[in-house]
Design a protein around this motif. Structure first.
Motif, short mmCIF file in Angstrom:
data_model
loop_
_atom_site.label_atom_id
_atom_site.label_comp_id
_atom_site.label_asym_id
_atom_site.label_seq_id
_atom_site.Cartn_x
_atom_site.Cartn_y
_atom_site.Cartn_z
N GLY A 154 28.94 -19.96 -37.78
CA GLY A 154 30.29 -19.45 -37.99
C GLY A 154 31.29 -20.56 -38.19
N GLU A 155 31.20 -21.60 -37.41
CA GLU A 155 32.10 -22.73 -37.54
C GLU A 155 31.87 -23.47 -38.86
OE1 GLU A 155 34.68 -24.03 -35.62
OE2 GLU A 155 34.51 -22.05 -34.72
N GLN A 156 30.63 -23.59 -39.26
CA GLN A 156 30.32 -24.27 -40.51
C GLN A 156 30.90 -23.52 -41.69
OE1 GLN A 156 26.15 -24.75 -41.21
NE2 GLN A 156 26.42 -25.95 -43.05
N ALA A 157 30.87 -22.20 -41.66
CA ALA A 157 31.40 -21.39 -42.76
C ALA A 157 32.90 -21.58 -42.89
CB ALA A 157 31.06 -19.93 -42.53
N GLN A 158 33.62 -21.80 -41.80
CA GLN A 158 35.07 -21.91 -41.83
C GLN A 158 35.54 -23.32 -42.18
OE1 GLN A 158 36.49 -20.51 -38.08
NE2 GLN A 158 35.76 -18.45 -38.43
N LEU A 159 34.66 -24.30 -42.10
CA LEU A 159 35.08 -25.68 -42.34
C LEU A 159 35.13 -26.04 -43.82
CD1 LEU A 159 33.23 -27.61 -39.51
CD2 LEU A 159 35.65 -27.01 -39.64
N GLY A 160 34.61 -25.17 -44.68
CA GLY A 160 34.61 -25.46 -46.11
C GLY A 160 36.02 -25.60 -46.65
N GLU A 161 36.17 -26.47 -47.64
CA GLU A 161 37.48 -26.69 -48.23
C GLU A 161 37.87 -25.48 -49.07
OE1 GLU A 161 39.34 -29.89 -51.29
OE2 GLU A 161 37.96 -30.63 -49.77
N ARG A 162 39.10 -25.05 -48.92
CA ARG A 162 39.56 -23.86 -49.64
C ARG A 162 40.44 -24.28 -50.80
NH1 ARG A 162 40.69 -19.78 -44.62
NH2 ARG A 162 38.61 -20.00 -43.76
N ASP A 163 40.33 -23.53 -51.90
CA ASP A 163 41.14 -23.80 -53.07
C ASP A 163 42.59 -23.39 -52.81
OD1 ASP A 163 39.01 -24.78 -54.53
OD2 ASP A 163 38.49 -22.81 -55.32
N VAL A 164 43.50 -24.11 -53.44
CA VAL A 164 44.92 -23.84 -53.30
C VAL A 164 45.34 -22.87 -54.40
CG1 VAL A 164 47.21 -24.87 -53.38
CG2 VAL A 164 45.33 -26.09 -52.31
N GLN A 165 46.14 -21.89 -54.04
CA GLN A 165 46.65 -20.94 -55.03
C GLN A 165 48.03 -21.41 -55.48
OE1 GLN A 165 47.58 -16.84 -53.87
NE2 GLN A 165 46.36 -16.20 -55.62
N THR A 166 48.23 -21.47 -56.81
CA THR A 166 49.51 -21.88 -57.36
C THR A 166 50.05 -20.82 -58.29
OG1 THR A 166 48.44 -23.03 -59.19
CG2 THR A 166 48.96 -24.34 -57.26
N VAL A 167 51.37 -20.70 -58.33
CA VAL A 167 52.05 -19.78 -59.23
C VAL A 167 53.01 -20.61 -60.08
CG1 VAL A 167 53.55 -17.77 -59.42
CG2 VAL A 167 51.90 -17.91 -57.56
N THR A 168 52.88 -20.50 -61.40
CA THR A 168 53.79 -21.20 -62.29
C THR A 168 54.52 -20.19 -63.16
OG1 THR A 168 52.03 -21.51 -63.92
CG2 THR A 168 52.39 -23.30 -62.39
N GLN A 169 55.75 -20.53 -63.52
CA GLN A 169 56.51 -19.65 -64.40
C GLN A 169 57.06 -20.47 -65.55
OE1 GLN A 169 59.57 -18.00 -61.94
NE2 GLN A 169 60.94 -19.73 -62.22
N GLU A 170 57.14 -19.83 -66.71
CA GLU A 170 57.69 -20.50 -67.88
C GLU A 170 58.29 -19.45 -68.82
OE1 GLU A 170 54.86 -22.17 -70.74
OE2 GLU A 170 53.27 -21.12 -69.66
N VAL A 171 59.24 -19.88 -69.62
CA VAL A 171 59.84 -19.01 -70.63
C VAL A 171 59.17 -19.36 -71.95
CG1 VAL A 171 61.93 -18.37 -71.84
CG2 VAL A 171 62.01 -18.84 -69.39
N ARG A 172 58.57 -18.35 -72.58
CA ARG A 172 57.91 -18.54 -73.87
C ARG A 172 58.76 -17.86 -74.95
NH1 ARG A 172 51.63 -17.14 -72.28
NH2 ARG A 172 51.40 -18.80 -70.74
N ARG A 173 58.86 -18.53 -76.07
CA ARG A 173 59.64 -17.99 -77.18
C ARG A 173 58.73 -17.72 -78.37
NH1 ARG A 173 65.47 -20.57 -77.05
NH2 ARG A 173 65.52 -21.16 -74.87
N THR A 174 58.90 -16.55 -78.95
CA THR A 174 58.22 -16.20 -80.18
C THR A 174 59.32 -15.67 -81.11
OG1 THR A 174 56.26 -15.55 -78.94
CG2 THR A 174 56.37 -14.84 -81.22
N GLY A 175 59.77 -16.50 -82.01
CA GLY A 175 60.90 -16.13 -82.85
C GLY A 175 62.14 -15.99 -81.99
N ASP A 176 62.77 -14.80 -82.04
CA ASP A 176 63.97 -14.54 -81.24
C ASP A 176 63.65 -13.93 -79.87
OD1 ASP A 176 65.51 -15.47 -83.27
OD2 ASP A 176 65.92 -13.50 -84.14
N VAL A 177 62.40 -13.61 -79.63
CA VAL A 177 62.00 -12.93 -78.39
C VAL A 177 61.65 -13.96 -77.33
CG1 VAL A 177 60.38 -11.30 -77.35
CG2 VAL A 177 61.13 -10.97 -79.72
N LYS A 178 62.26 -13.79 -76.16
CA LYS A 178 61.96 -14.66 -75.01
C LYS A 178 61.19 -13.84 -73.98
CE LYS A 178 66.14 -17.49 -75.15
NZ LYS A 178 67.33 -17.85 -74.37
#
Length: 81
Positions: free
Chosen positions: A29-53
């Motif tokens: 049980g301890e061995q299972a919890q010691l594994g490295e966990r991936d980090v969750q990230t959230v990114t935001q960006e404004v994308r433009r396609t012609g006049d539409v944002k």
């Protein structure tokens, strides 16, 4: 004392087996919890396609993309439609 052996000697093997099982289970049980966990990230960006944002959010865990969502932005107010 029955049959010439004390009661403690009769139950000792069962106690040793139970203790060993407990130690092995705890260690796994301890061995299972010691594994490295991936980090969750959230990114935001404004994308433009012609006049539409669009405001797009991307959620990643480690190098894997979990979700992408985009919503149209109002050109006059800049708010989500």
């Amino acid at each position: 004392m029955m049959n010439g052996r004390p009661y403690a000697i009769k139950i000792a093997p069962a106690a040793v087996i139970a203790f060993a099982a407990l130690v092995v289970g705890y260690g796994l049980g301890e061995q299972a919890q010691l594994g490295e966990r991936d980090v969750q990230t959230v990114t935001q960006e404004v994308r433009r396609t012609g006049d539409v944002k669009r405001l797009c959010l991307t959620v990643k865990t480690g190098g894997r993309i979990d979700a992408i969502t985009c919503q149209v932005l109002d050109g006059m107010t800049g708010e989500l439609e």
